[in-house]
Design a protein around this motif. Structure first.
Motif, PDB file in Angstrom:
ATOM      1  N   CYS A 181       0.763  -1.171  -0.014  1.00 59.28           N
ATOM      2  CA  CYS A 181      -0.015   0.084   0.127  1.00 59.28           C
ATOM      3  C   CYS A 181       0.889   1.385  -0.019  1.00 59.28           C
ATOM      4  O   CYS A 181       1.908   1.078   0.892  1.00 59.28           O
ATOM      5  CB  CYS A 181      -1.016  -0.050   1.303  1.00 59.28           C
ATOM      6  N   GLN A 222       0.115   4.024   1.144  1.00 62.48           N
ATOM      7  CA  GLN A 222      -0.189   4.560   2.497  1.00 62.48           C
ATOM      8  C   GLN A 222       0.180   3.951   3.681  1.00 62.48           C
ATOM      9  O   GLN A 222      -0.063   4.007   5.105  1.00 62.48           O
ATOM     10  CB  GLN A 222      -1.535   5.047   2.619  1.00 62.48           C
ATOM     11  N   GLY A 224      -0.811   0.748   4.576  1.00 58.28           N
ATOM     12  CA  GLY A 224      -2.137  -0.270   4.938  1.00 58.28           C
ATOM     13  C   GLY A 224      -3.201   0.339   5.179  1.00 58.28           C
ATOM     14  O   GLY A 224      -3.641   0.372   6.237  1.00 58.28           O
ATOM     15  N   CYS A 225      -3.630   1.184   4.252  1.00 61.83           N
ATOM     16  CA  CYS A 225      -4.781   2.042   4.569  1.00 61.83           C
ATOM     17  C   CYS A 225      -6.135   1.184   4.676  1.00 61.83           C
ATOM     18  O   CYS A 225      -7.089   1.460   5.176  1.00 61.83           O
ATOM     19  CB  CYS A 225      -5.275   3.040   3.425  1.00 61.83           C
ATOM     20  N   ALA A 278      -8.191   0.452   2.450  1.00 62.13           N
ATOM     21  CA  ALA A 278      -9.252   0.813   1.489  1.00 62.13           C
ATOM     22  C   ALA A 278      -8.753   0.788  -0.194  1.00 62.13           C
ATOM     23  O   ALA A 278      -9.510   0.690  -0.850  1.00 62.13           O
ATOM     24  CB  ALA A 278      -9.716   2.206   1.804  1.00 62.13           C
ATOM     25  N   CYS A 284      -4.351  -2.614  -1.019  1.00 61.86           N
ATOM     26  CA  CYS A 284      -4.978  -3.188   0.265  1.00 61.86           C
ATOM     27  C   CYS A 284      -5.807  -4.275   0.040  1.00 61.86           C
ATOM     28  O   CYS A 284      -5.935  -5.327   0.455  1.00 61.86           O
ATOM     29  CB  CYS A 284      -5.412  -2.330   1.145  1.00 61.86           C
TER      30      CYS A 284
HETATM   31 ZN   LIG Z   1      -3.833   0.834   1.005  1.00 64.67          ZN
END
Ligand SMILES: [Zn+2]
Length: 385
Positions: free
Chosen positions: A61, A63, A65-66, A68, A72
């Motif tokens: 990801c 970010q 590990g968002c 969404a 992910c």
């Molecule tokens: Zn993510």
């Protein structure tokens, strides 16, 4: 039900009561303490494969590990092109699987991040498979990350374990599990707190108990066995019932999978009658049937094993009552039965019963004694005088 389930806000949300482990993994994603081989250990149901999949997703990801984004979601679902997951339904991971995996690990990722190789049952590596893996870990490929899961470090070859960074998951507390079921799964408080206690920290089991009345009924039947073992006939019946429950539950899971696999095989050969009459089709069909049989056997043993752990909790509860231990019993809702069992036995007797259960378990898992036979002699050893 789905409308009350909150959406995932980060990939770590499904890890219950694992604050320290999550913190370490989160930092690794940012580069702090990152390495190419990890060994995630923890008791059954603590979320080893959830942790591995969350980490894999976070590594893909943008970010960290968002939960969404596309990366992910596909990584968590097991369909990300740079995340390979090996899980085994049989007793061992065979060498061929591992050879494919090692070859794949040597490739550069399709995307620009990592090539993540998850092995869910690193404790079930066949010796030659373990050696192939060891070689891959010893000579790491840039951007390839291995995530191995096993119950304990001792279950993995020391040469492999020593090259991995170890993440230790703990048995989550009943309150952490209750909280997870209520907040994340949107389940009612009462049934959640029952499920958290009865599952003894096994998340998957807690979910099934909280959601499914059939599962609760089967458990109720199992935990009522100890007080019903008052005659030889009752012992024999109980053994037979337990095997019956295990087969029922196994059929419910495997039937769908079996016919799906057969349909897939048939699709490969098409509707051409000549192709289907061929030797290779017949051989593949035979191989598939063999694999399915092995898987069913393993699942039956898994279910029996879980039933034994449920029964064992009754004896532990009885000992708790006998020794005047404070706090809630695992089987709080059947306290009257537990107290009755405690009254009719000594703590030593109950310890011996627990021993008999472990003996039966070993006999079955080491495949030396058929389940029904092992359970019959166990039930006799559990008999209430
Ligand atoms: Zn993510």
């Amino acid at each position: 039900m789905t409308s009350t389930t909150p959406s995932t806000t980060s990939v770590w949300d499904n890890l219950v009561g694992q604050t320290a482990a999550v913190e370490t993994l989160r930092r690794a994603v940012t580069g702090e303490g990152m390495t190419h081989a990890w060994l995630i250990t923890g008791p059954p149901g603590s979320g080893r494969s959830n942790a591995a999949m969350a980490f894999a997703a976070a590594l893909q990801c943008e970010q960290g590990g968002c939960g969404a984004c596309q990366a992910c979601r596909t990584a968590l679902a097991g369909s990300h092109s740079d995340v390979s997951v090996t899980r085994t339904e049989t007793a061992q991971i065979i060498t061929d699987d591992m050879r494919d995996l090692v070859l794949r690990a040597a490739l550069a990722p399709v995307g620009h991040r990592h090539q993540v190789m998850v092995i869910e049952d690193a404790d079930r590596l066949h010796e030659r498979a373990a050696n192939a893996l060891l070689k891959a870990i010893e000579e790491p490929t840039r951007r390839t990350v291995w995530l191995l899961c096993a119950p304990t470090v001792e279950d993995v070859l020391p040469t492999i374990a020593s090259r991995c960074r170890n993440i230790v998951l703990r048995t989550p507390s009943p309150s952490a599990v209750t909280d997870f079921l209520v907040r994340r799964e949107g389940l009612p408080e009462g049934v959640s707190s029952f499920a958290a206690r009865a599952s003894q920290g096994h998340i998957g089991r807690a979910k099934a108990l909280a959601r499914d009345e059939g599962t609760r009924n089967r458990r109720r039947e199992v935990v009522s066995i100890p007080t019903r073992l008052t005659s030889l006939g009752a012992c024999m019946n109980a053994a037979e019932n337990l095997v019956g429950i295990a087969k029922q539950e196994t059929d419910a899971i495997t039937e769908g999978a079996n016919s799906r696999e057969l349909a897939e095989l048939d699709a490969v050969y098409g509707s051409d009658r000549k192709a289907r009459a061929s030797r290779t089709y017949k051989a593949s069909q035979k191989e598939l049937a063999h694999g399915q049989k092995q898987r069913a056997r393993r699942r039956v043993l898994d279910v029996i094993d879980r039933c034994l752990m449920d029964m064992l909790s009754v004896y532990r509860d009885a000992i708790a009552v006998q020794t005047g231990a404070q706090g809630a019993l695992v089987n709080e809702e059947t306290r009257a039965d537990v107290t009755e069992l405690a009254r009719r036995s000594t703590p030593e007797q109950n310890l011996r019963r627990i021993d008999a259960m472990f003996t039966a378990r070993e006999q079955m898992l080491e495949h030396t004694v058929p389940p029904l036979l092992a359970l019959e002699s166990m039930m006799v050893a559990l008999r209430v005088p």
